[in-house]
Design a protein around this motif. Structure first.
Motif, PDB file in Angstrom:
ATOM      1  N   GLN A 197      -3.831   9.921  -0.996  1.00  0.00           N
ATOM      2  CA  GLN A 197      -4.198   8.921  -0.141  1.00  0.00           C
ATOM      3  C   GLN A 197      -4.668   7.497  -1.023  1.00  0.00           C
ATOM      4  OE1 GLN A 197      -7.874   9.704   2.090  1.00  0.00           O
ATOM      5  NE2 GLN A 197      -7.609   7.825   3.315  1.00  0.00           N
TER       6      GLN A 197
ATOM      7  N   ALA B   3       0.876  -1.008   0.001  1.00  0.00           N
ATOM      8  CA  ALA B   3      -0.025  -0.189  -0.049  1.00  0.00           C
ATOM      9  C   ALA B   3       0.858   1.191   0.040  1.00  0.00           C
ATOM     10  CB  ALA B   3      -1.045  -0.183   1.110  1.00  0.00           C
TER      11      ALA B   3
ATOM     12  N   LEU C 214      -6.330   3.532  -0.472  1.00  0.00           N
ATOM     13  CA  LEU C 214      -6.931   2.700   0.610  1.00  0.00           C
ATOM     14  C   LEU C 214      -6.498   1.355   0.334  1.00  0.00           C
ATOM     15  CD1 LEU C 214     -10.529   3.764  -0.170  1.00  0.00           C
ATOM     16  CD2 LEU C 214      -9.117   4.388   1.916  1.00  0.00           C
TER      17      LEU C 214
ATOM     18  N   THR D 170      -6.190   8.785  -4.325  1.00  0.00           N
ATOM     19  CA  THR D 170      -7.146   9.995  -4.253  1.00  0.00           C
ATOM     20  C   THR D 170      -6.203  11.237  -3.953  1.00  0.00           C
ATOM     21  OG1 THR D 170      -8.949   8.563  -3.721  1.00  0.00           O
ATOM     22  CG2 THR D 170      -9.112  10.937  -3.114  1.00  0.00           C
TER      23      THR D 170
END
Length: 103
Positions: free
Chosen positions: A100, A41, A102, A82
């Protein structure tokens, strides 16, 4: 006859020890999988942020009729993120973005 008594009293100890070792190995595998997800991530977020910042910087350097923030948001979304903030004024010398992703 005493050796038989010893063997029967210790007969299940190896099974208990093996079960404990397998349980510990399973827990370690689950922790490793979670850590790999976090690392993945973070890498995706870095890629999205880099793409957004480069796109905004290109729009600042060679304007194509859109705002740098719009271009940065588009490239962040293309890379799975985002756009949270974009400090990239049209006549600035740099583009600072926050993205960001997720997990």
């Amino acid at each position: 006859m005493r050796s038989v008594a010893r063997r029967s009293s210790e007969a299940g100890s190896v099974t208990v020890l093996a079960a404990a070792v397998l349980f510990l190995a399973g827990v370690l595998v689950l922790v490793a999988v979670d850590l790999l997800r976090v690392v993945q991530a973070r890498a995706r977020a870095q890629t999205a942020a880099d793409a957004a910042a480069l796109a905004a910087a290109q729009e600042i350097a060679v304007p194509a009729g859109r705002t740098p923030a719009e271009v940065a948001a588009e490239y962040a979304e293309r890379n799975g993120g985002t756009l949270v903030s974009c400090d990239c004024a049209p006549n600035a010398r740099e583009a600072i973005v926050e993205v960001q992703v997720l997990a």
